[in-house]
Design a protein around this motif. Structure first.
Motif, mmCIF file in Angstrom:
data_model
loop_
_atom_site.group_PDB
_atom_site.id
_atom_site.type_symbol
_atom_site.label_atom_id
_atom_site.label_comp_id
_atom_site.label_asym_id
_atom_site.label_seq_id
_atom_site.Cartn_x
_atom_site.Cartn_y
_atom_site.Cartn_z
ATOM 1 N N ASP A 87 0.809 -1.216 0.000
ATOM 2 C CA ASP A 87 0.000 0.000 0.000
ATOM 3 C C ASP A 87 0.845 1.269 0.000
ATOM 4 O O ASP A 87 0.302 2.373 0.066
ATOM 5 C CB ASP A 87 -0.928 0.011 1.219
ATOM 6 N N GLY A 88 2.163 1.103 -0.056
ATOM 7 C CA GLY A 88 3.059 2.260 -0.075
ATOM 8 C C GLY A 88 3.439 2.801 1.289
ATOM 9 O O GLY A 88 4.151 3.799 1.384
ATOM 10 N N TYR A 89 2.965 2.164 2.361
ATOM 11 C CA TYR A 89 3.326 2.599 3.709
ATOM 12 C C TYR A 89 4.770 2.197 4.020
ATOM 13 O O TYR A 89 5.220 1.108 3.629
ATOM 14 C CB TYR A 89 2.409 1.965 4.747
ATOM 15 N N VAL A 90 5.470 3.026 4.770
ATOM 16 C CA VAL A 90 6.836 2.699 5.183
ATOM 17 C C VAL A 90 6.776 1.587 6.225
ATOM 18 O O VAL A 90 6.078 1.708 7.240
ATOM 19 C CB VAL A 90 7.563 3.928 5.758
ATOM 20 N N VAL A 91 7.515 0.509 5.977
ATOM 21 C CA VAL A 91 7.541 -0.606 6.917
ATOM 22 C C VAL A 91 8.939 -0.868 7.468
ATOM 23 O O VAL A 91 9.082 -1.519 8.505
ATOM 24 C CB VAL A 91 6.982 -1.898 6.279
ATOM 25 N N GLN A 92 9.977 -0.389 6.787
ATOM 26 C CA GLN A 92 11.337 -0.612 7.266
ATOM 27 C C GLN A 92 12.184 0.645 7.104
ATOM 28 O O GLN A 92 12.125 1.302 6.065
ATOM 29 C CB GLN A 92 12.023 -1.739 6.479
ATOM 30 N N LEU A 93 12.965 0.927 8.132
ATOM 31 C CA LEU A 93 14.037 1.906 8.055
ATOM 32 C C LEU A 93 15.321 1.175 8.420
ATOM 33 O O LEU A 93 15.516 0.790 9.578
ATOM 34 C CB LEU A 93 13.803 3.063 9.027
ATOM 35 N N THR A 94 16.161 0.950 7.455
ATOM 36 C CA THR A 94 17.406 0.218 7.661
ATOM 37 C C THR A 94 18.553 1.136 7.284
ATOM 38 O O THR A 94 18.967 1.210 6.127
ATOM 39 C CB THR A 94 17.429 -1.080 6.828
ATOM 40 N N ILE A 95 19.051 1.858 8.276
ATOM 41 C CA ILE A 95 20.058 2.892 8.040
ATOM 42 C C ILE A 95 21.178 2.672 9.053
ATOM 43 O O ILE A 95 21.335 3.421 10.017
ATOM 44 C CB ILE A 95 19.454 4.304 8.187
ATOM 45 N N TYR A 96 21.934 1.608 8.874
ATOM 46 C CA TYR A 96 23.002 1.293 9.821
ATOM 47 C C TYR A 96 24.362 1.691 9.254
ATOM 48 O O TYR A 96 24.547 1.823 8.054
ATOM 49 C CB TYR A 96 22.984 -0.200 10.179
ATOM 50 N N ASP A 97 25.304 1.906 10.168
ATOM 51 C CA ASP A 97 26.671 2.277 9.805
ATOM 52 C C ASP A 97 26.668 3.453 8.829
ATOM 53 O O ASP A 97 27.269 3.405 7.761
ATOM 54 C CB ASP A 97 27.389 1.068 9.192
ATOM 55 N N HIS A 118 16.290 -0.325 12.081
ATOM 56 C CA HIS A 118 17.663 -0.850 12.159
ATOM 57 C C HIS A 118 18.624 0.323 12.064
ATOM 58 O O HIS A 118 18.865 0.866 10.989
ATOM 59 C CB HIS A 118 17.875 -1.840 11.001
ATOM 60 N N LEU A 119 19.163 0.715 13.220
ATOM 61 C CA LEU A 119 20.058 1.869 13.290
ATOM 62 C C LEU A 119 21.378 1.487 13.959
ATOM 63 O O LEU A 119 22.031 2.323 14.593
ATOM 64 C CB LEU A 119 19.392 3.001 14.077
ATOM 65 N N SER A 120 21.806 0.260 13.800
ATOM 66 C CA SER A 120 23.029 -0.207 14.444
ATOM 67 C C SER A 120 24.272 0.466 13.861
ATOM 68 O O SER A 120 24.276 0.912 12.713
ATOM 69 C CB SER A 120 23.150 -1.725 14.296
ATOM 70 N N PHE A 121 25.322 0.505 14.685
ATOM 71 C CA PHE A 121 26.643 1.003 14.283
ATOM 72 C C PHE A 121 26.583 2.433 13.733
ATOM 73 O O PHE A 121 27.096 2.727 12.666
ATOM 74 C CB PHE A 121 27.284 0.061 13.264
ATOM 75 N N ASN A 122 25.929 3.292 14.481
ATOM 76 C CA ASN A 122 25.889 4.709 14.142
ATOM 77 C C ASN A 122 26.456 5.508 15.313
ATOM 78 O O ASN A 122 27.267 4.983 16.088
ATOM 79 C CB ASN A 122 24.447 5.133 13.810
ATOM 80 N N ASN A 123 26.051 6.738 15.440
ATOM 81 C CA ASN A 123 26.492 7.593 16.544
ATOM 82 C C ASN A 123 25.310 8.001 17.413
ATOM 83 O O ASN A 123 25.220 9.158 17.848
ATOM 84 C CB ASN A 123 27.203 8.835 15.991
ATOM 85 N N LEU A 124 24.420 7.070 17.667
ATOM 86 C CA LEU A 124 23.282 7.354 18.531
ATOM 87 C C LEU A 124 23.751 7.542 19.961
ATOM 88 O O LEU A 124 24.653 6.839 20.440
ATOM 89 C CB LEU A 124 22.271 6.209 18.467
ATOM 90 N N SER A 125 23.141 8.471 20.655
ATOM 91 C CA SER A 125 23.522 8.759 22.030
ATOM 92 C C SER A 125 22.284 9.175 22.819
ATOM 93 O O SER A 125 21.174 9.253 22.277
ATOM 94 C CB SER A 125 24.586 9.866 22.067
ATOM 95 N N GLY A 126 22.471 9.443 24.103
ATOM 96 C CA GLY A 126 21.342 9.837 24.919
ATOM 97 C C GLY A 126 20.436 8.657 25.252
ATOM 98 O O GLY A 126 20.697 7.516 24.857
ATOM 99 N N GLU A 127 19.364 8.926 25.955
ATOM 100 C CA GLU A 127 18.437 7.888 26.377
ATOM 101 C C GLU A 127 17.398 7.602 25.293
ATOM 102 O O GLU A 127 17.029 8.492 24.533
ATOM 103 C CB GLU A 127 17.734 8.307 27.664
ATOM 104 N N LEU A 128 16.938 6.385 25.250
ATOM 105 C CA LEU A 128 15.846 6.042 24.344
ATOM 106 C C LEU A 128 14.555 6.676 24.862
ATOM 107 O O LEU A 128 14.252 6.586 26.060
ATOM 108 C CB LEU A 128 15.671 4.526 24.250
ATOM 109 N N PRO A 129 13.765 7.296 24.005
ATOM 110 C CA PRO A 129 12.534 7.945 24.473
ATOM 111 C C PRO A 129 11.448 6.929 24.820
ATOM 112 O O PRO A 129 11.291 5.912 24.144
ATOM 113 C CB PRO A 129 12.123 8.809 23.275
ATOM 114 N N GLU A 130 10.721 7.223 25.878
ATOM 115 C CA GLU A 130 9.594 6.376 26.261
ATOM 116 C C GLU A 130 8.577 6.297 25.133
ATOM 117 O O GLU A 130 7.866 5.286 24.975
ATOM 118 C CB GLU A 130 8.943 6.950 27.523
#
Length: 316
Positions: A87-97, A118-130
């Motif tokens: 249906d064209g809806y976004v189902v995956q965001l795969t943006i690692y490294d 999927h956001l592995s091996f990036n520069n994510l920091s801070g706390e995960l939002p509730e």
């Protein structure tokens, strides 16, 4: 000569008339044949674009290594790392490294069908939002190899569709959520953090839980007595767990890999471990266990280590 020119002209016309190849989706793989590049409904299309653009802005999008078509007028299914459904809806965001930077933006939860982040091996920091708990369709959450701090939000432990949770190799601290209602959870990698507090009893009872990796943390307290019947691997090495190894753990028919070494466990090795039908690896070294090794246990395992338990007798 005329015939050759005629054939060349026909070939050129055929190429012009041929439909363009679909945009490459996640990690260079072509999207599913039945996917649409974006929704037909203009309102939905705009809502999805706004969510993606908000995520891009919050996560330092202009500094990404790959950012093909992000923020452009091209269909979102052509944007780097974005995959859509029929249906064209976004189902995956795969943006690692990819040098994705900053605190994870909950704007992705406005993508109502998003099932993989999927956001592995990036520069994510801070706390995960509730607010990540508002991603109700989320099945796969992969955030390993970043610099995420704080504790795992309670809301993530209540995601009804969650199957794979990977937060290992971050800088997370504090206790895990006490309440877990993730009936589809199969794998949880939380190792190599600084997670403390007790092992949540409800987590270990999730009915489809197959692998729980929480080694190299600061967990304390006892191992819950009731464990998921689906368990294949339980890795709790290098924590500060105490008390006995749960009686009945040998009744887990699928358990193949049990690593409880480098803790402060006491008491005997449960006799029923010698009857565990699938067990191949058993690491109990560097604890405070005592008593005899159950008959037949050592000989049937591929790996068995009971060393550095002064009270343990010889294996038989």
């Amino acid at each position: 000569m005329v015939n050759v020119r005629f054939k060349v002209a026909l070939l050129a016309l055929a190429l012009l008339a041929a439909p363009s190849l679909p945009a490459r989706a996640v990690d260079g793989a072509a999207p599913a044949a039945d996917s649409l590049p974006e929704p037909r409904d203009p309102a939905v299309r705009e809502r999805e674009r706004q969510a993606l653009n908000a995520f891009y802005t919050a996560m330092s999008g202009p500094d990404w290594i790959q950012r093909d078509f992000w923020g452009s007028d091209r269909p979102v299914g052509e944007w780097h790392g974005v995959a859509t459904d029929a249906d064209g809806y976004v189902v995956q965001l795969t943006i690692y490294d990819n040098n994705v930077t900053g605190k994870v933006s909950a704007a992705v939860c406005n993508l109502e069908r998003l099932h993989t982040l999927h956001l592995s091996f990036n520069n994510l920091s801070g706390e995960l939002p509730e607010a990540l708990g508002e991603c109700r369709a989320l099945k796969n959450l992969w955030l390993k190899g970043n610099r995420i701090t704080g504790r795992l939000p309670d809301s993530i432990a209540l995601l009804p569709e969650l199957e794979y949770l990977d937060i290992h190799a971050n800088e997370m601290i504090g206790p895990l959520p006490a309440k877990w209602d993730t009936p589809k959870l199969k794998l949880f990698w939380g190792n190599d953090n600084r997670i403390s507090g007790p092992l949540p009893a409800q987590l270990l009872r999730q009915p489809q839980l197959e692998k729980l990796m929480l080694h190299n943390n600061k967990l304390n307290g006892t191992i819950p007595a009731s464990l998921s019947p689906s368990l294949l691997s339980l890795l709790l090495t290098n924590n500060a767990l105490s008390g006995p190894i749960p009686a009945g753990i040998g009744n887990l028919k699928n358990l193949t890999d049990l690593r409880l070494n480098r803790n402060q466990l006491s008491g005997p090795i449960p006799a029923d471990l010698a009857e565990a039908p699938s067990l191949q690896v058993l690491r109990l070294d560097h604890n405070q266990l005592k008593g005899a090794v159950p008959d037949g246990l050592a000989g049937r395992l591929s790996v068995f280590d009971r060393s550095h338990n002064p009270g343990i007798g010889a294996a038989r």
